[in-house]
Motif scaffolding. Sequence first.
Motif, PDB file in Angstrom:
ATOM      1  N   ILE A  23      -5.834  95.997  50.206  1.00 18.14           N
ATOM      2  CA  ILE A  23      -4.438  96.045  50.619  1.00 18.14           C
ATOM      3  C   ILE A  23      -3.703  94.773  50.188  1.00 18.14           C
ATOM      4  O   ILE A  23      -2.559  94.825  49.741  1.00 18.14           O
ATOM      5  N   ALA A  24      -4.362  93.623  50.273  1.00 22.95           N
ATOM      6  CA  ALA A  24      -3.732  92.366  49.854  1.00 22.95           C
ATOM      7  C   ALA A  24      -3.410  92.395  48.365  1.00 22.95           C
ATOM      8  O   ALA A  24      -2.296  92.031  47.949  1.00 22.95           O
ATOM      9  N   HIS A  25      -4.341  92.845  47.540  1.00 25.43           N
ATOM     10  CA  HIS A  25      -4.102  92.922  46.100  1.00 25.43           C
ATOM     11  C   HIS A  25      -2.997  93.926  45.772  1.00 25.43           C
ATOM     12  O   HIS A  25      -2.192  93.696  44.868  1.00 25.43           O
ATOM     13  N   ARG A  26      -2.951  95.008  46.511  1.00 26.98           N
ATOM     14  CA  ARG A  26      -1.904  96.010  46.287  1.00 26.98           C
ATOM     15  C   ARG A  26      -0.523  95.425  46.583  1.00 26.98           C
ATOM     16  O   ARG A  26       0.431  95.642  45.838  1.00 26.98           O
ATOM     17  N   ILE A  27      -0.419  94.661  47.662  1.00 28.31           N
ATOM     18  CA  ILE A  27       0.867  94.058  48.034  1.00 28.31           C
ATOM     19  C   ILE A  27       1.331  93.049  46.986  1.00 28.31           C
ATOM     20  O   ILE A  27       2.525  92.926  46.728  1.00 28.31           O
ATOM     21  N   THR A  28       0.398  92.345  46.348  1.00 33.13           N
ATOM     22  CA  THR A  28       0.783  91.336  45.346  1.00 33.13           C
ATOM     23  C   THR A  28       1.517  91.939  44.152  1.00 33.13           C
ATOM     24  O   THR A  28       2.212  91.225  43.435  1.00 33.13           O
ATOM     25  N   GLU A  29       1.381  93.239  43.945  1.00 35.38           N
ATOM     26  CA  GLU A  29       1.966  93.887  42.773  1.00 35.38           C
ATOM     27  C   GLU A  29       3.462  94.160  42.890  1.00 35.38           C
ATOM     28  O   GLU A  29       4.108  94.491  41.905  1.00 35.38           O
ATOM     29  N   PHE A  30       4.049  94.010  44.075  1.00 34.21           N
ATOM     30  CA  PHE A  30       5.455  94.338  44.267  1.00 34.21           C
ATOM     31  C   PHE A  30       6.364  93.175  43.891  1.00 34.21           C
ATOM     32  O   PHE A  30       6.075  92.018  44.198  1.00 34.21           O
ATOM     33  N   ASP A  31       7.470  93.508  43.225  1.00 32.26           N
ATOM     34  CA  ASP A  31       8.480  92.503  42.900  1.00 32.26           C
ATOM     35  C   ASP A  31       8.994  91.873  44.193  1.00 32.26           C
ATOM     36  O   ASP A  31       9.185  92.568  45.196  1.00 32.26           O
ATOM     37  N   GLY A  32       9.224  90.579  44.164  1.00 34.15           N
ATOM     38  CA  GLY A  32       9.725  89.864  45.328  1.00 34.15           C
ATOM     39  C   GLY A  32       8.642  89.205  46.148  1.00 34.15           C
ATOM     40  O   GLY A  32       8.905  88.272  46.900  1.00 34.15           O
ATOM     41  N   VAL A  33       7.411  89.683  46.015  1.00 33.71           N
ATOM     42  CA  VAL A  33       6.289  89.086  46.750  1.00 33.71           C
ATOM     43  C   VAL A  33       5.858  87.820  46.015  1.00 33.71           C
ATOM     44  O   VAL A  33       5.505  87.871  44.835  1.00 33.71           O
ATOM     45  N   THR A  34       5.917  86.686  46.703  1.00 30.41           N
ATOM     46  CA  THR A  34       5.537  85.422  46.081  1.00 30.41           C
ATOM     47  C   THR A  34       4.167  84.934  46.535  1.00 30.41           C
ATOM     48  O   THR A  34       3.507  84.214  45.796  1.00 30.41           O
ATOM     49  N   ASP A  35       3.754  85.317  47.737  1.00 32.29           N
ATOM     50  CA  ASP A  35       2.462  84.883  48.276  1.00 32.29           C
ATOM     51  C   ASP A  35       1.892  85.962  49.181  1.00 32.29           C
ATOM     52  O   ASP A  35       2.643  86.625  49.906  1.00 32.29           O
ATOM     53  N   VAL A  36       0.579  86.108  49.159  1.00 30.81           N
ATOM     54  CA  VAL A  36      -0.133  86.969  50.101  1.00 30.81           C
ATOM     55  C   VAL A  36      -1.397  86.226  50.495  1.00 30.81           C
ATOM     56  O   VAL A  36      -2.129  85.748  49.631  1.00 30.81           O
ATOM     57  N   ALA A  37      -1.648  86.118  51.806  1.00 27.29           N
ATOM     58  CA  ALA A  37      -2.825  85.388  52.283  1.00 27.29           C
ATOM     59  C   ALA A  37      -3.413  86.073  53.508  1.00 27.29           C
ATOM     60  O   ALA A  37      -2.678  86.634  54.326  1.00 27.29           O
ATOM     61  N   VAL A  38      -4.739  86.026  53.623  1.00 31.25           N
ATOM     62  CA  VAL A  38      -5.406  86.423  54.856  1.00 31.25           C
ATOM     63  C   VAL A  38      -5.291  85.235  55.799  1.00 31.25           C
ATOM     64  O   VAL A  38      -5.536  84.081  55.399  1.00 31.25           O
ATOM     65  N   ILE A  39      -4.889  85.492  57.037  1.00 30.18           N
ATOM     66  CA  ILE A  39      -4.668  84.405  57.992  1.00 30.18           C
ATOM     67  C   ILE A  39      -5.434  84.660  59.289  1.00 30.18           C
ATOM     68  O   ILE A  39      -5.900  85.772  59.540  1.00 30.18           O
ATOM     69  N   SER A  40      -5.548  83.628  60.088  1.00 28.45           N
ATOM     70  CA  SER A  40      -6.164  83.766  61.405  1.00 28.45           C
ATOM     71  C   SER A  40      -5.065  83.954  62.440  1.00 28.45           C
ATOM     72  O   SER A  40      -3.893  83.714  62.172  1.00 28.45           O
ATOM     73  N   GLY A  41      -5.458  84.406  63.622  1.00 23.68           N
ATOM     74  CA  GLY A  41      -4.490  84.596  64.697  1.00 23.68           C
ATOM     75  C   GLY A  41      -4.244  86.067  64.965  1.00 23.68           C
ATOM     76  O   GLY A  41      -5.071  86.917  64.669  1.00 23.68           O
TER      77      GLY A  41
END
Length: 92
Positions: A23-41
């Motif tokens: 899902i993270a890699h899929r989200i990176t493919e969209f225009d406007g997305v500059t960063d995608v990270a797995v986070i804690s919390g």
Amino acid sequence: MNKITAHIYIMCKSESEYGFDRIAHRITEFDGVTDVAVISGKSDLLVVYEGESFESIGQFVTEILAPMENVRSSSTHFVMKTYKKNHSNTAS
């Protein structure tokens, strides 16, 4: 025109073989997305998105992210003022 930056926190279902990778890699493919990270919390992923307007960001969240398989919920926060921005890529 200055772009509007949104931090979108996503809660999603982890896949047994892939975790959050697909899902993270899929989200990176969209225009406007500059960063995608797995986070804690409370959230699983952080998506940084730059849009032309609040409406375009809302459209991205409601029409692209929300319907994605394994997305449970999202919370969108807008950057009001930036004091420092680091443009280095630290992905590993």
